[in-house]
Scaffold this motif. Structure first.
Motif, PDB file in Angstrom:
ATOM      1  N   GLN A  15      30.539  -1.091  -4.025  1.00 10.11           N
ATOM      2  CA  GLN A  15      30.501  -0.126  -2.921  1.00 10.11           C
ATOM      3  C   GLN A  15      30.817  -0.814  -1.599  1.00 10.11           C
ATOM      4  N   GLN A  16      30.324  -2.027  -1.391  1.00 14.03           N
ATOM      5  CA  GLN A  16      30.631  -2.769  -0.169  1.00 14.03           C
ATOM      6  C   GLN A  16      32.114  -3.118  -0.092  1.00 14.03           C
ATOM      7  N   MET A  17      32.761  -3.242  -1.245  1.00 11.29           N
ATOM      8  CA  MET A  17      34.191  -3.540  -1.300  1.00 11.29           C
ATOM      9  C   MET A  17      35.035  -2.272  -1.150  1.00 11.29           C
ATOM     10  N   GLY A  18      34.371  -1.130  -0.986  1.00 14.30           N
ATOM     11  CA  GLY A  18      35.094   0.124  -0.810  1.00 14.30           C
ATOM     12  C   GLY A  18      35.499   0.790  -2.109  1.00 14.30           C
ATOM     13  N   LEU A  19      34.956   0.331  -3.221  1.00 15.27           N
ATOM     14  CA  LEU A  19      35.279   0.932  -4.519  1.00 15.27           C
ATOM     15  C   LEU A  19      34.244   1.990  -4.874  1.00 15.27           C
ATOM     16  N   ARG A  20      34.691   3.013  -5.594  1.00 14.21           N
ATOM     17  CA  ARG A  20      33.795   4.089  -6.016  1.00 14.21           C
ATOM     18  C   ARG A  20      33.450   3.906  -7.487  1.00 14.21           C
ATOM     19  N   VAL A  21      32.176   4.037  -7.780  1.00  7.90           N
ATOM     20  CA  VAL A  21      31.677   3.958  -9.159  1.00  7.90           C
ATOM     21  C   VAL A  21      31.296   5.376  -9.562  1.00  7.90           C
ATOM     22  N   PRO A  22      31.876   5.944 -10.609  1.00  9.51           N
ATOM     23  CA  PRO A  22      32.777   5.382 -11.607  1.00  9.51           C
ATOM     24  C   PRO A  22      34.248   5.710 -11.377  1.00  9.51           C
ATOM     25  N   GLU A  23      34.599   6.362 -10.272  1.00  4.73           N
ATOM     26  CA  GLU A  23      35.984   6.798 -10.082  1.00  4.73           C
ATOM     27  C   GLU A  23      36.982   5.651 -10.115  1.00  4.73           C
ATOM     28  N   ASP A  24      36.643   4.512  -9.492  1.00  8.83           N
ATOM     29  CA  ASP A  24      37.541   3.357  -9.460  1.00  8.83           C
ATOM     30  C   ASP A  24      37.202   2.330 -10.533  1.00  8.83           C
ATOM     31  N   ILE A  25      35.932   2.192 -10.829  1.00 10.28           N
ATOM     32  CA  ILE A  25      35.481   1.188 -11.794  1.00 10.28           C
ATOM     33  C   ILE A  25      34.164   1.643 -12.421  1.00 10.28           C
ATOM     34  N   SER A  26      34.052   1.508 -13.730  1.00  8.86           N
ATOM     35  CA  SER A  26      32.831   1.874 -14.455  1.00  8.86           C
ATOM     36  C   SER A  26      31.905   0.670 -14.556  1.00  8.86           C
ATOM     37  N   VAL A  27      30.593   0.944 -14.571  1.00  8.06           N
ATOM     38  CA  VAL A  27      29.595  -0.122 -14.693  1.00  8.06           C
ATOM     39  C   VAL A  27      28.548   0.302 -15.718  1.00  8.06           C
ATOM     40  N   CYS A  28      28.247  -0.606 -16.649  1.00 10.72           N
ATOM     41  CA  CYS A  28      27.205  -0.375 -17.650  1.00 10.72           C
ATOM     42  C   CYS A  28      26.257  -1.568 -17.642  1.00 10.72           C
ATOM     43  N   GLY A  29      24.974  -1.283 -17.728  1.00 10.02           N
ATOM     44  CA  GLY A  29      23.961  -2.334 -17.764  1.00 10.02           C
ATOM     45  C   GLY A  29      23.390  -2.507 -19.161  1.00 10.02           C
ATOM     46  N   PHE A  30      22.301  -3.261 -19.244  1.00 11.29           N
ATOM     47  CA  PHE A  30      21.617  -3.486 -20.507  1.00 11.29           C
ATOM     48  C   PHE A  30      20.142  -3.672 -20.206  1.00 11.29           C
ATOM     49  N   ASP A  31      19.285  -2.854 -20.740  1.00 12.50           N
ATOM     50  CA  ASP A  31      17.825  -2.927 -20.624  1.00 12.50           C
ATOM     51  C   ASP A  31      17.216  -1.533 -20.518  1.00 12.50           C
ATOM     52  N   ASP A  32      17.827  -0.686 -19.704  1.00 14.76           N
ATOM     53  CA  ASP A  32      17.289   0.626 -19.344  1.00 14.76           C
ATOM     54  C   ASP A  32      15.960   0.494 -18.627  1.00 14.76           C
ATOM     55  N   GLY A  57      41.257  -7.668 -11.575  1.00 11.69           N
ATOM     56  CA  GLY A  57      41.827  -6.376 -11.927  1.00 11.69           C
ATOM     57  C   GLY A  57      41.097  -5.569 -12.983  1.00 11.69           C
ATOM     58  N   VAL A  58      39.829  -5.865 -13.251  1.00 13.07           N
ATOM     59  CA  VAL A  58      39.106  -5.107 -14.271  1.00 13.07           C
ATOM     60  C   VAL A  58      38.881  -3.665 -13.825  1.00 13.07           C
ATOM     61  N   THR A  59      38.716  -2.781 -14.791  1.00 11.72           N
ATOM     62  CA  THR A  59      38.415  -1.372 -14.500  1.00 11.72           C
ATOM     63  C   THR A  59      37.038  -0.974 -14.994  1.00 11.72           C
ATOM     64  N   ALA A  60      36.332  -1.904 -15.633  1.00 13.51           N
ATOM     65  CA  ALA A  60      34.975  -1.621 -16.125  1.00 13.51           C
ATOM     66  C   ALA A  60      34.210  -2.932 -16.229  1.00 13.51           C
ATOM     67  N   LEU A  61      32.885  -2.837 -16.014  1.00 14.75           N
ATOM     68  CA  LEU A  61      32.003  -3.993 -16.134  1.00 14.75           C
ATOM     69  C   LEU A  61      30.887  -3.677 -17.117  1.00 14.75           C
ATOM     70  N   LEU A  62      30.619  -4.592 -18.025  1.00 16.42           N
ATOM     71  CA  LEU A  62      29.449  -4.516 -18.896  1.00 16.42           C
ATOM     72  C   LEU A  62      28.563  -5.693 -18.509  1.00 16.42           C
ATOM     73  N   CYS A  63      27.427  -5.381 -17.930  1.00 13.63           N
ATOM     74  CA  CYS A  63      26.540  -6.409 -17.401  1.00 13.63           C
ATOM     75  C   CYS A  63      25.430  -6.728 -18.400  1.00 13.63           C
ATOM     76  N   ALA A  64      24.950  -7.973 -18.369  1.00 10.79           N
ATOM     77  CA  ALA A  64      23.936  -8.429 -19.317  1.00 10.79           C
ATOM     78  C   ALA A  64      22.548  -7.908 -19.006  1.00 10.79           C
ATOM     79  N   SER A  65      22.367  -7.327 -17.831  1.00 14.63           N
ATOM     80  CA  SER A  65      21.073  -6.730 -17.482  1.00 14.63           C
ATOM     81  C   SER A  65      21.305  -5.601 -16.481  1.00 14.63           C
ATOM     82  N   ASP A  66      20.347  -4.711 -16.392  1.00 16.61           N
ATOM     83  CA  ASP A  66      20.443  -3.627 -15.427  1.00 16.61           C
ATOM     84  C   ASP A  66      20.394  -4.161 -14.001  1.00 16.61           C
ATOM     85  N   LEU A  67      19.612  -5.204 -13.748  1.00 13.52           N
ATOM     86  CA  LEU A  67      19.572  -5.760 -12.396  1.00 13.52           C
ATOM     87  C   LEU A  67      20.936  -6.308 -11.987  1.00 13.52           C
TER      88      LEU A  67
END
Length: 120
Positions: A43-60, A23-33
């Motif tokens: 997206q394969q699960m039918g969710l929209r980023v960021p409308e349904d769930i936010s995603v942030c990476g690390f590295d740029d 049930g999370v609404t945001a993900l903070l990932c340890a790397s951009d990959l």
């Protein structure tokens, strides 16, 4: 809530799937990959980023600005970190102390994040 990955797209996808099930609404990932893998899985699960769930990476990494949506990420100056690590190693080899220095991160806001929402 946490999941453990190995900095790959595949582990990002696996971790994203498991966290969405919780049930999370945001993900903070340890790397951009990992974040890129997470976005593809969402997206394969039918969710929209960021409308349904936010995603942030690390590295740029360079790819982060070209995927859709553009990946919000945390940037650190890896050249500076590498230089400081080398100088620290030189000091240690010479028998001196190694002083810890924190590198200030920079948040690079792109299109993969939105304002916080309550659970689904």
């Amino acid at each position: 809530l946490t999941q453990h990955g190995d900095f790959s797209e595949e582990s990002g996808a696996r971790c994203a799937h498991a966290l969405v099930e919780q049930g999370v609404t945001a993900l903070l990932c340890a790397s951009d990959l990992m974040a890129i893998g997470a976005i593809r899985q969402l997206q394969q699960m039918g969710l929209r980023v960021p409308e349904d769930i936010s995603v942030c990476g690390f590295d740029d990494i360079r790819l982060s600005r070209y995927i859709t949506p553009g990946l919000t990420t945390v940037r650190i100056d890896v050249d500076s970190v590498g230089t400081r690590a080398f100088l620290c190693l030189q000091d240690l080899i010479a028998g001196g102390p190694c002083v810890k220095i924190l590198e200030a991160p920079q948040l690079i806001v792109r299109q993969s994040t939105a304002a916080a929402r309550t659970g689904r």
